[in-house]
Design a protein around this motif. Structure first.
Motif, short mmCIF file in Angstrom:
data_model
loop_
_atom_site.label_atom_id
_atom_site.label_comp_id
_atom_site.label_asym_id
_atom_site.label_seq_id
_atom_site.Cartn_x
_atom_site.Cartn_y
_atom_site.Cartn_z
N LYS A 221 0.83 -1.20 0.00
CA LYS A 221 0.00 0.00 0.00
C LYS A 221 0.87 1.25 0.00
CE LYS A 221 -0.77 -0.02 5.03
NZ LYS A 221 -0.09 -1.30 5.35
N ASP A 222 2.00 1.21 0.70
CA ASP A 222 2.93 2.35 0.66
C ASP A 222 3.47 2.55 -0.75
OD1 ASP A 222 2.71 3.00 3.34
OD2 ASP A 222 4.33 1.67 3.95
N VAL A 273 -2.46 14.61 -1.80
CA VAL A 273 -3.83 14.36 -1.34
C VAL A 273 -4.39 13.10 -1.99
CG1 VAL A 273 -6.20 15.20 -1.44
CG2 VAL A 273 -4.38 16.75 -0.81
N LEU A 274 -4.24 12.99 -3.30
CA LEU A 274 -4.82 11.86 -4.01
C LEU A 274 -4.04 10.56 -3.76
CD1 LEU A 274 -6.27 14.25 -5.56
CD2 LEU A 274 -6.32 12.70 -7.52
N GLY A 275 -2.69 10.65 -3.86
CA GLY A 275 -1.89 9.43 -3.72
C GLY A 275 -1.72 8.99 -2.29
N ASN A 276 -1.17 9.87 -1.45
CA ASN A 276 -0.84 9.51 -0.07
C ASN A 276 -2.04 9.60 0.86
OD1 ASN A 276 1.45 11.14 -1.50
ND2 ASN A 276 2.51 9.69 -0.19
N GLY A 277 -3.06 10.35 0.43
CA GLY A 277 -4.29 10.45 1.21
C GLY A 277 -5.35 9.47 0.74
N LEU A 283 -6.71 1.65 0.05
CA LEU A 283 -5.96 0.39 0.11
C LEU A 283 -5.87 -0.16 1.53
CD1 LEU A 283 -3.01 1.16 -2.35
CD2 LEU A 283 -5.08 -0.17 -2.81
N ASP A 284 -5.85 0.74 2.52
CA ASP A 284 -5.65 0.31 3.91
C ASP A 284 -6.91 0.41 4.76
OD1 ASP A 284 -3.72 -0.68 5.78
OD2 ASP A 284 -3.70 1.27 6.77
N ASN A 285 -7.98 0.96 4.17
CA ASN A 285 -9.26 1.15 4.87
C ASN A 285 -9.17 2.11 6.04
OD1 ASN A 285 -10.80 -0.70 3.25
ND2 ASN A 285 -9.76 -2.37 4.32
N LYS A 286 -8.13 2.92 6.07
CA LYS A 286 -8.04 3.99 7.06
C LYS A 286 -7.01 5.02 6.59
CE LYS A 286 -4.61 1.80 10.18
NZ LYS A 286 -4.41 0.53 9.49
N VAL A 287 -7.18 6.24 7.08
CA VAL A 287 -6.29 7.32 6.68
C VAL A 287 -4.91 7.11 7.32
CG1 VAL A 287 -5.87 9.81 6.85
CG2 VAL A 287 -8.18 8.96 6.42
N ASP A 288 -3.87 7.37 6.56
CA ASP A 288 -2.52 7.29 7.09
C ASP A 288 -2.32 8.39 8.13
OD1 ASP A 288 0.16 7.01 7.56
OD2 ASP A 288 0.82 7.57 5.55
N GLU A 289 -1.99 8.01 9.35
CA GLU A 289 -1.83 8.98 10.44
C GLU A 289 -0.44 9.61 10.46
OE1 GLU A 289 -4.26 10.06 12.20
OE2 GLU A 289 -5.69 8.64 11.34
N GLY A 290 0.50 9.06 9.69
CA GLY A 290 1.84 9.60 9.66
C GLY A 290 1.94 10.77 8.70
N GLU A 291 3.17 11.21 8.45
CA GLU A 291 3.38 12.30 7.49
C GLU A 291 3.09 11.80 6.08
OE1 GLU A 291 7.15 14.23 7.60
OE2 GLU A 291 6.59 15.52 9.26
N TRP A 292 2.40 12.61 5.30
CA TRP A 292 2.12 12.25 3.92
C TRP A 292 3.25 12.66 2.99
CZ3 TRP A 292 -3.74 13.84 3.13
CH2 TRP A 292 -4.53 13.04 3.95
N TYR A 293 3.99 13.68 3.40
CA TYR A 293 5.07 14.20 2.56
C TYR A 293 6.11 14.84 3.47
CZ TYR A 293 7.03 15.93 -1.87
OH TYR A 293 7.85 16.14 -2.96
N ASN A 294 7.39 14.62 3.14
CA ASN A 294 8.46 15.12 4.00
C ASN A 294 8.80 16.58 3.70
OD1 ASN A 294 10.49 15.06 5.95
ND2 ASN A 294 12.03 14.35 4.48
N ASN A 295 7.77 17.40 3.76
CA ASN A 295 7.90 18.85 3.58
C ASN A 295 6.70 19.46 4.27
OD1 ASN A 295 6.88 21.37 2.01
ND2 ASN A 295 9.04 21.25 1.43
N LYS A 296 6.94 20.35 5.24
CA LYS A 296 5.84 20.81 6.09
C LYS A 296 4.76 21.52 5.29
CE LYS A 296 6.76 25.46 7.86
NZ LYS A 296 6.94 26.31 9.04
N TYR A 297 5.13 22.30 4.28
CA TYR A 297 4.15 23.08 3.53
C TYR A 297 3.22 22.15 2.74
CZ TYR A 297 7.57 26.63 4.77
OH TYR A 297 8.43 27.44 5.47
N ILE A 298 3.79 21.17 2.09
CA ILE A 298 3.00 20.23 1.30
C ILE A 298 2.16 19.34 2.22
CG2 ILE A 298 3.15 18.26 -0.28
CD1 ILE A 298 5.81 19.65 -1.29
#
Length: 456
Positions: A221-222, A273-277, A283-298
């Motif tokens: 899923k990652d 938003v579309l890919g990591n969100g 695919l995982d049936n739940k929202v990823d609670e970790g960082e979606w992108y390694n950049n604070k603004y994004i």
């Protein structure tokens, strides 16, 4: 007879455009060897490929000379799609086309035939020679020892893709972005092994995705959420001129002072938003609670815009003026200070200086960059060219200060009442009418980094 031929042609065309988009997943030896050669370069940091080569029997003058030869090949040329709004469509890169051709051909002769005319024939021939010479080396040092695990991984990736109908997420992106794709053109993903690694790499171009994967990959899923993230950049890029012009107009007509920098951020935010969100959640049936992108603004903006984007996706609504206006409002309401933060605005930069060493300082201070333009002459024409872009505009003046400041004042109406003293050092930031920041650095004796830090 003509009518019969036309009918058959139209039928074939309609079948071609009526079919679903297809995903092909494969291993590309040619691409893997090309990436192997890139990683052996002196310009690349230490990595597993370089380590394995350096301790091998092939670390001799003959092959080191070939690596040096590969390094010096001029294979990166580019051109812009000038009729599209600035920055809305990716600049065409010959290197991307070469990688595409490596993926989609089965041997070097076919690769060279397909790539002929793109780069000089001598360069193409030398590239083919380097890949040919290093193919058995790559196989001995990297592929053969990882072959069993990697091929099992590849089978599992193909199975996962089929079971989860990954092509449906491609169609989701087409609908949301209001974009275009000829479904007779398959989307081809090429994988190759990345031994002794805890992560994977990913990039996409043309109709291709490429990824080095660790041989003990556990989370599909990652991998697929990142794969779709990169794919959504391509879908965004393939929006029609009409759609891109409309979106550009929506941003420019919006009254918010944040609209320009919100626009600069949008491509990466939406792919996140579309890919990591969205894809990850499906695919995982739940929202990823970790960082979606390694950049604070994004990362932060993607989370802000996720509920609205998900609503549009579920209602099968394409991006429109209402979406853009709400996106800008969320940016301004939650992050109003971002348009003054140098780490944000210098991601999109146009720098003019007459000291070329300044470019290295800028690159060191602001490593993350999405779009850059550099000029080494402060002239009427270079400033005029800079004005035509929506990027952050930095002018570094270190000689003929009085003359250059006078030139700047004459080119920007926003500087009409500005009191810049050419005899004193300073660094100042001015928000222009196009909602981009103009940064003027007047340098005398202090180093550039110190002056820039005075406004961070």
């Amino acid at each position: 007879m003509k009518n019969t031929f036309l009918l058959v042609f139209l039928l074939l065309s309609s079948l071609s455009f009526g079919q679903n988009p297809s995903f092909k997943i494969k291993y590309s030896e040619q691409l893997a060897v090309f990436v192997f050669l890139e990683n052996l370069s002196d310009y690349y940091p230490d990595n597993v490929f370089k380590t394995e080569f350096q301790k091998s029997k092939y670390n001799v003058e003959k092959y080191k000379s070939l690596i040096s030869k590969f390094d010096k090949l001029s294979i990166s040329y580019s051109f812009r799609f000038e009729d599209f709004p600035y920055g809305s469509k990716k600049t065409m890169q010959t290197k991307d086309i070469l990688k595409k051709n490596l993926i989609e051909t089965d041997n070097l002769n076919d690769f060279k035939l397909r790539s002929a005319g793109m780069i000089p024939n001598k360069t193409l021939s030398d590239l083919g020679e380097c890949i040919s010479e290093f193919t058995p080396i790559y196989n001995e040092l990297i592929y053969n020892s990882n072959k069993e695990k990697f091929e099992k991984q590849l089978d599992e990736i193909i199975k996962y893709s089929n079971e989860h109908h990954i092509e449906d997420y491609f169609k989701t992106g087409l609908a949301f972005y209001n974009s275009n794709w000829d479904n007779s053109i398959p989307f081809e993903a090429a994988f190759y092994p990345l031994p002794n690694s805890k992560g994977f790499t990913a990039s996409a171009f043309c109709n291709n995705f490429m990824s080095a994967i660790q041989t003990d990959l556990k989370s599909h899923k990652d991998l697929f959420s990142v794969m779709m993230h990169e794919t959504y950049h391509i879908i965004y890029d393939e929006q029609s001129l009409e759609v891109k012009t409309e979106i550009d107009t929506y941003f420019k007509e919006n009254k918010s002072k944040c609209s320009n920098y919100a626009y600069q951020l949008m491509n990466e935010v939406l792919a996140t938003v579309l890919g990591n969100g969205y894809v990850y959640e499906k695919l995982d049936n739940k929202v990823d609670e970790g960082e979606w992108y390694n950049n604070k603004y994004i990362n932060l903006m993607a989370r802000q815009i996720y509920p609205l984007t998900k609503e549009y996706i579920e209602q099968k609504k394409p991006i429109d003026k209402n979406f853009i206006d709400q996106y800008i409002q969320l940016y301004e309401t939650n992050f109003p200070d971002w348009i003054n933060e140098m780490n944000n605005i210098m991601t999109y930069r146009y720098v003019i200086t007459e000291n070329e060493k300044d470019f290295n300082v800028i690159n060191k201070m602001f490593r993350y960059r999405s779009r850059t333009e550099y000029e080494d002459q402060i002239t009427d024409s270079s400033i005029e060219k800079m004005k035509q872009t929506p990027l952050t505009k930095m002018v570094i003046i270190s000689k003929d200060n009085k003359e250059k400041i006078k030139l700047l004042k004459g080119k920007f109406k926003e500087l009409k009442n500005w009191k810049g003293n050419p005899d004193k050092e300073f660094a100042e930031k001015i928000l222009l009418d196009d909602k981009s920041q103009l940064i003027i650095v007047n340098q005398k004796t202090s180093n550039l980094e110190t002056l820039i830090k005075s406004i961070i």
